[in-house]
Scaffold this active site. Structure first.
Site, PDB file in Angstrom:
ATOM      1  N   GLU A 123       0.820  -1.218   0.000  1.00  0.00           N
ATOM      2  CA  GLU A 123       0.000   0.000   0.000  1.00  0.00           C
ATOM      3  C   GLU A 123       0.850   1.262   0.000  1.00  0.00           C
ATOM      4  O   GLU A 123       1.722   1.440   0.873  1.00  0.00           O
ATOM      5  CB  GLU A 123      -0.934  -0.003   1.224  1.00  0.00           C
ATOM      6  CG  GLU A 123      -1.940   1.131   1.171  1.00  0.00           C
ATOM      7  CD  GLU A 123      -2.987   1.093   2.279  1.00  0.00           C
ATOM      8  OE1 GLU A 123      -3.118   0.074   2.974  1.00  0.00           O
ATOM      9  OE2 GLU A 123      -3.673   2.120   2.444  1.00  0.00           O
ATOM     10  N   LYS A 149      -7.377  -0.243  11.422  1.00  0.00           N
ATOM     11  CA  LYS A 149      -6.783  -0.743  10.164  1.00  0.00           C
ATOM     12  C   LYS A 149      -5.553   0.093   9.834  1.00  0.00           C
ATOM     13  O   LYS A 149      -4.520  -0.410   9.407  1.00  0.00           O
ATOM     14  CB  LYS A 149      -7.818  -0.687   9.032  1.00  0.00           C
ATOM     15  CG  LYS A 149      -7.373  -1.349   7.730  1.00  0.00           C
ATOM     16  CD  LYS A 149      -6.579  -0.440   6.808  1.00  0.00           C
ATOM     17  CE  LYS A 149      -6.212  -1.146   5.510  1.00  0.00           C
ATOM     18  NZ  LYS A 149      -5.348  -0.319   4.650  1.00  0.00           N
ATOM     19  N   HIS A 161      -2.515  10.799  -0.690  1.00  0.00           N
ATOM     20  CA  HIS A 161      -2.659   9.433  -1.157  1.00  0.00           C
ATOM     21  C   HIS A 161      -2.689   9.406  -2.681  1.00  0.00           C
ATOM     22  O   HIS A 161      -2.078   8.558  -3.308  1.00  0.00           O
ATOM     23  CB  HIS A 161      -3.973   8.877  -0.601  1.00  0.00           C
ATOM     24  CG  HIS A 161      -4.009   7.392  -0.542  1.00  0.00           C
ATOM     25  ND1 HIS A 161      -3.324   6.684   0.420  1.00  0.00           N
ATOM     26  CD2 HIS A 161      -4.634   6.484  -1.298  1.00  0.00           C
ATOM     27  CE1 HIS A 161      -3.537   5.407   0.232  1.00  0.00           C
ATOM     28  NE2 HIS A 161      -4.328   5.252  -0.808  1.00  0.00           N
TER      29      HIS A 161
END
Ligand code: NAD
Length: 425
Positions: free
Chosen positions: A85, A263, A377
């Site tokens: 990720e 998470k 992101h």
């Protein structure tokens, strides 16, 4: 049976390359193109992979990054993180940079004890049976320690006993907890062996029938703790701080938010657990079970404002990681990652991982409380999208840059921009 039946007898007996051929044949795929992809096993030799799990046909490479700026208990660390990720490694580096000058992270550990459970059912007098088991603590210590003399020699072994009564639909279960110090091992095999050895003895002392004999992943006697204070000026002021606190309070009270909050913490935790060859599922199961210990699912971290107005964060998380056992000693890259961190004990590794989890949470809370995740992101994500669109070499950065410029990080836009770039536009 048709040609593409999944009933393949003796598949496990084939060599890795024979298995690859069978699988490609099954899928009707050309061997020439894909076979080299499967047979290139990178830094994990095929023969070793074939020993670690069953029916091996290859390996799955995951990027390994290194988090910088981490000052933990007065020592600098470079922390390897294995994750697919984007933004995860960058987030830890950023969070750690903002507390480096004020002293970094302080960590501690509650111990290295694991719990094995022995489930006894069909006991007519459970309260009586419970005491009968507790009375045998010395026998239990002797039997458990005899299972693992290596562990005992290293200072580990049986520590304590608990017997719980659990009311179930089929009757009262008498559940024995063996508490075992597993030192530098995660300890699953060690405590499972002890539980199995003890089972017939428990039946003879208490009556009834033993069913399950297995460790608990809720390793709440192996809690890694980390805390850190971020100076209010280093994080952008009081409004940012208060936004972060409110984001935390949201996670504390609402399981929908807590799931995503935790998470984010596990983004960092799991990446270091994986990089060191440890069992990611064991750590994740333990963390989430611990997050629900109060009867509702909540945040693994805690955030508050110090007397001086700074932001204090802390984390407490079960961390059953080892330096021996499983893939930790076998995977060459896991060994290299431990060397980079100069890790000497499982406890030290657990404490570093807790600090990484806290740093990760800081970064997520800060970005959520300020600009939102998409801006940062998306600039990293845009590179993945550019790659997916077929960009190569310096095209990747150019297409990615264009996507961010346009404010639309989408595959169709990336394909259009790539076409335009190649056409000289
Ligand atoms: P292991 O049995 O391979 O190694 C641990 C043993 O190594 C100890 O029992 C001890 O005899 C010896 N040892 C040597 N040096 C040691 C040291 N410094 N400290 C402690 N022990 C030392 O491994 P393990 O840690 O018992 O089991 C880990 C594996 O079990 C992982 O691969 C995990 O995935 C798997 N597993 C997990 C679960 C679960 O999480 N529910 C269940 C079953 C198996």
């Amino acid at each position: 049976m048709s040609n593409n039946s999944s009933r393949i007898s003796g598949f496990h007996k084939l060599s890795v390359s024979e298995r690859v051929q069978r699988v490609l044949q099954y899928a009707g795929l050309p061997a020439g193109e894909l076979e080299p992809l499967f047979l290139n096993t990178g830094n994990l030799p095929a023969a070793l992979a074939d020993q670690l799990i069953e029916n091996v046909v290859g390996t799955m490479n995951i990027p390994l990054g290194v988090a910088t700026n981490l000052l933990i208990d007065g020592r600098d660390y470079l922390v390897p993180m294995a994750t697919e990720e984007s933004s995860v490694v960058a987030a830890v580096c950023n969070a750690a940079r903002q507390c480096y000058d004020s002293g970094g992270f302080i960590t501690s550990m509650s111990g290295t004890q694991m719990i094995a459970q022995v489930q006894l059912v069909g006991v007519p007098d459970p309260a009586n049976a419970r005491l009968a088991i507790l009375e045998h603590i010395d026998d239990i210590r002797r039997l458990c320690d005899a299972c693992d003399p290596v562990l005992v020699k290293l200072g580990g072994g049986f520590r304590d006993l608990e017997v719980r009564l659990i009311e179930a639909a089929s009757g009262t279960m008498v559940v024995t907890h063996l508490i075992v110090d597993t030192r530098d091992a995660m300890g699953a095999n060690a405590v499972n062996t002890m539980a199995e050895t003890l089972a017939p003895h428990i039946e003879s002392w208490a009556g009834g029938r033993v069913r399950l004999r297995i460790l608990s992943n809720l390793a709440d006697r192996r809690l890694a703790r980390a805390r850190c204070v971020w100076p209010v000026d280093a994080i952008g002021g009081a409004d940012v701080r208060d936004g972060m606190i409110q984001a935390y309070e949201f996670a504390q009270m609402d399981p929908y938010r807590a799931a995503t909050h935790n998470k984010g913490i596990m983004n960092g935790v799991t990446a270091v657990v994986l990089a060191t060859g440890n069992d990611t599922r064991a750590i994740e199961a333990g963390a989430h079970a611990y997050a629900a210990r109060r009867g509702w699912y909540s945040s693994l971290t805690h955030w508050e404002v110090t007397r001086e107005g700074h932001l204090a964060g802390s984390i407490e998380i079960p961390m059953a990681v080892g330096l021996v056992g499983g893939a930790t000693r076998l995977h060459p890259m896991a060994g290299a990652c431990l060397k980079i961190m100069r890790i000497e004990s499982a406890e030290q590794l657990a404490r570093v991982i807790a600090a990484v989890g806290l740093a990760q949470n800081f970064a997520a809370l800060k970005v959520l409380a300020t600009e939102g995740v998409q801006k940062g992101h998306m600039s990293l994500h845009s590179q993945n999208i550019a790659l997916m669109a077929g960009a190569q070499g310096d095209e990747i950065a150019r297409v990615a840059h264009r996507l961010v410029e346009l404010g639309t990080v989408r595959i169709d836009v990336a394909e259009r921009e790539l076409r335009a770039l190649r056409a000289g536009g």
